[in-house]
Design a protein around this motif. Sequence first.
Motif, mmCIF file in Angstrom:
data_model
loop_
_atom_site.group_PDB
_atom_site.id
_atom_site.type_symbol
_atom_site.label_atom_id
_atom_site.label_comp_id
_atom_site.label_asym_id
_atom_site.label_seq_id
_atom_site.Cartn_x
_atom_site.Cartn_y
_atom_site.Cartn_z
ATOM 1 N N ASP A 1 -5.767 -1.012 -4.786
ATOM 2 C CA ASP A 1 -5.242 -1.564 -3.535
ATOM 3 C C ASP A 1 -6.232 -2.560 -2.953
ATOM 4 O OD1 ASP A 1 -3.882 -2.113 -1.273
ATOM 5 O OD2 ASP A 1 -4.004 -0.104 -0.412
ATOM 6 N N GLU A 2 -5.987 -3.824 -3.153
ATOM 7 C CA GLU A 2 -6.886 -4.886 -2.684
ATOM 8 C C GLU A 2 -8.341 -4.505 -2.931
ATOM 9 O OE1 GLU A 2 -5.943 -6.675 1.069
ATOM 10 O OE2 GLU A 2 -4.078 -5.545 1.198
ATOM 11 N N THR B 1 0.838 -1.197 0.000
ATOM 12 C CA THR B 1 0.000 0.000 0.000
ATOM 13 C C THR B 1 0.877 1.254 0.000
ATOM 14 O OG1 THR B 1 -1.726 -1.151 1.201
ATOM 15 C CG2 THR B 1 -1.759 1.240 1.304
#
Lengths: 293, 252, 285
Positions: free
Chosen positions: B173-174, B45
């Motif tokens: 991000d995910e 991240t």
Amino acid sequence: MKNRWRVLENKIFVRWLSIVSIITMILLLVFFLTLLISSWPAIKANGFGFLWGKTWDPVANHFGMLPFLVGTLITSFLSLLISAPFSIAAALFLGEYYPKGLVPNIFRNVIELLAAIPSVVYGFWGLYTVAPLVSKIEMKLHMPAPGVGIFTASIVLSIMLIPYSVSLIRQVISMTPTSLKEAAYALGSTRAEVITKVIIPTNISGISAGFLLSLGRALGETMAVTILIGNSPEIPHNIFSPSYTMASVIANEFTEAVGNIYLSTLIEVGLLLFVVTTIINIIGRMIIKKVSY
Amino acid sequence: MEGTILRTENLRVSFGDNLVVKGINMEIGEKKVTAFMGPSGCGKTTILRAINRLHELTPEAKVEGKIFLHSENINEMEAMTVRRRVGMVFQRPNPFPTMSIYENVISGFTLNGIKLKTDEKNHIVEDALKKVALWDEVKDHLKKRATSLSGGQQQRLCLARAVAMKPEVILLDEPTSALDPLSTAKIEDLLYELKGNYTLIIVTHNMQQAARISDMTAFFYLGELLEYDDTKKVFTNPKNEKTQNYITGRFG
Amino acid sequence: MTPYDIQGLQGRRVKDRIFTSLVWGLTFSCLAVVFIILFYIFEKGIGSLNWAIFSQNPKPVGENGGGMLNAIVGSLMVVSIAAILAIPVGVSVGIYLAENRGRKLSDRIALAVDVLQGIPSIVIGIVIYVWIVKPTGKFSSYSGSIALAIMMLPPIIKNTEETLILIPTTLKEASLALGASYFRTTMKVMLPAGIGGIFSGCIIGIARIAGEVAPLLFTAFGNPALNFNILKPVDTIPKVIFTYASSPYDDWHRIAWGGSVILVSFIILLNTIIKIFESRWKVQF
Ligand SMILES: Nc1ncnc2c1ncn2[C@@H]1O[C@H](COP(=O)(O)OP(=O)(O)OP(=O)(O)O)[C@@H](O)[C@H]1O
Ligand SMILES: [Mg+2]
């Protein structure tokens, strides 16, 4: 081109935010300097004796503020004393006994309504209701019975303080850790014991700060007191005497003050009021902030 | 690598004294899907946020090294420009709660003060919502609050919001970790569709997801890039032991 | 259990009962006082209201009748200009504090705002007198507005700050990630999301100043004539109540009661609006 404008606009915005914030911060300092500069002629002319001078005679240019100092202190402390049991009880009721639910919520809003009534209306109401009552008491006691005076002003002022004290103290009380209370209950304490031996002692500094801040309010409260205190610039004999406070002498005499020293002296009174309330508020707020973590 | 769109040069990020990203050198291929993998806390991240210059919001964050978008150093560009050219989709769906679905899709333009004609706007909204396969579900109530949508729909809306700006790179991000399996499958399909037309960097903990949609896979461990290669190679024949352990599920 | 314990227990129970009754009793007296005061004001006030209060200016001293049109207009004018001045500044400071939480400077600013809230309003009146009235040589409506604007700042600032810090940072990041500037993010994403809390801060501020007299005594001063000019002195409702209440004339007292009920109703209305807002106008994140 457009982008550049957006960057600029953004920069201006960020600048503006910090500028107004810093101005707001130094406002207090600017107030202080303004008051100090404007009261300088009086400070020079009146000297230190001003603080304990007993006579206030503007015509003779003789200024002593002891009568106002005494009047302000007695009125403020008396009103704080009268309101304290009520404030603590209501704060316990709303912060400890019934912290949630519809009815307590209504109660809280009702008590907050006290803060919705303007000072001048309190004064007017007190003149019609509290002053005649006090006058009757004074007659029973065979005293001059004007009805207005320290006692009347303090009663009305105490009512005005209740919403502030209650909301400050309630917040402090409701932050008591549950674990602490549970520990006391587990030892077999009654609720009264938990309150008097755990809740109040652990929050004593926060509660004191609440009262301190209320005192700050009382010291500066102007209109209701001006209407009810009797406006007599003499040292009071007893709590029924008509008196005068720092705020009310400013309110009454400021626009009529002829002569530079007179006006400047009234500003000096304002400076004192400012300094005292600022110190009280800084201390009170710092304590509240400390205990709320 | 031919057709490099992003390149980092000794990228280091620290929070206070804590060095979290420890000198990353890598190149991201244009119109490629790159998966970032690695155990929790390894700095994935943090790298994405560095690319979008979002660390500027965190006072204790410090970014060193260089990141190039094409050949421009992004730290020498205006942050606003970088962020407009690099879109981002966050872990949790974050549509603007005060705006309608329509306004959310077009928000990249309105927030940037770009004035568009109604036709243009309608066209952009329809196009973006179709790309994320949300058009059929919401076309009849575009004026509704975005927060009235389900989590999966909201996340597709956030993707549409990013796509509408036609960014050169989209960072994800995910994007499916907060979603149910069905919504996850939808987003995955979608990313598969977008493949070839967009440069995507996707952080994921989901091996199948990475294997299915990515061209390249980067494996990070404690702030370092341990392995970076064709996804197939990384999954079938990892060079690094830690990578192997990770993909065979022995840790993380 | 030993007998000693049982005895002690009973005594403690009695004490507990007494304590609880005391808490109840004192709390209910507070509530009773609220109703007594409000009842009195409304009873006196509504009986005193007539059309003339809203439509006429004051009659000369000693003459019966007349109203407080000048003061109603004056109050609206002074308060709305104060709000126009205070809201942009207050909201900006609130934004600053929410953005820079935990920094030393913003802690100091926050403390200053708290202290400002506790400064007696009469002192603010003096300061504005020195700043504006003395240099210009005349009382004016706008100087009163400035004094009131300063008093309005603390509630606006605090409400804005407290509202904004509750908005998830992901929202701000979403906007910035689209390339929006910090300015636009604040204006188009953050403020709309916090509008309920910010609005109620503004209303609290207005409720706080609507009944103020002290800071107006030497700024807006007073004016028996209808006046729309911000450069001239004006009367306000609370100022008229003060003047009339301190007078010996019954008819002036009647008008003052009318003014009181107008003022108190207005402030209670504002409080009600805040309550409705706080419960209804919440943005779902
Ligand atoms: N704002 C911050 N302040 C301080 N430390 C931070 C901050 N953000 C991240 N970190 C630290 O940086 C390290 C890397 O975090 P990062 O969020 O980049 O990991 P990640 O690889 O994305 O993990 P995950 O898979 O759990 O999302 C962590 O140890 C984390 O504690
Ligand atoms: Mg992460």
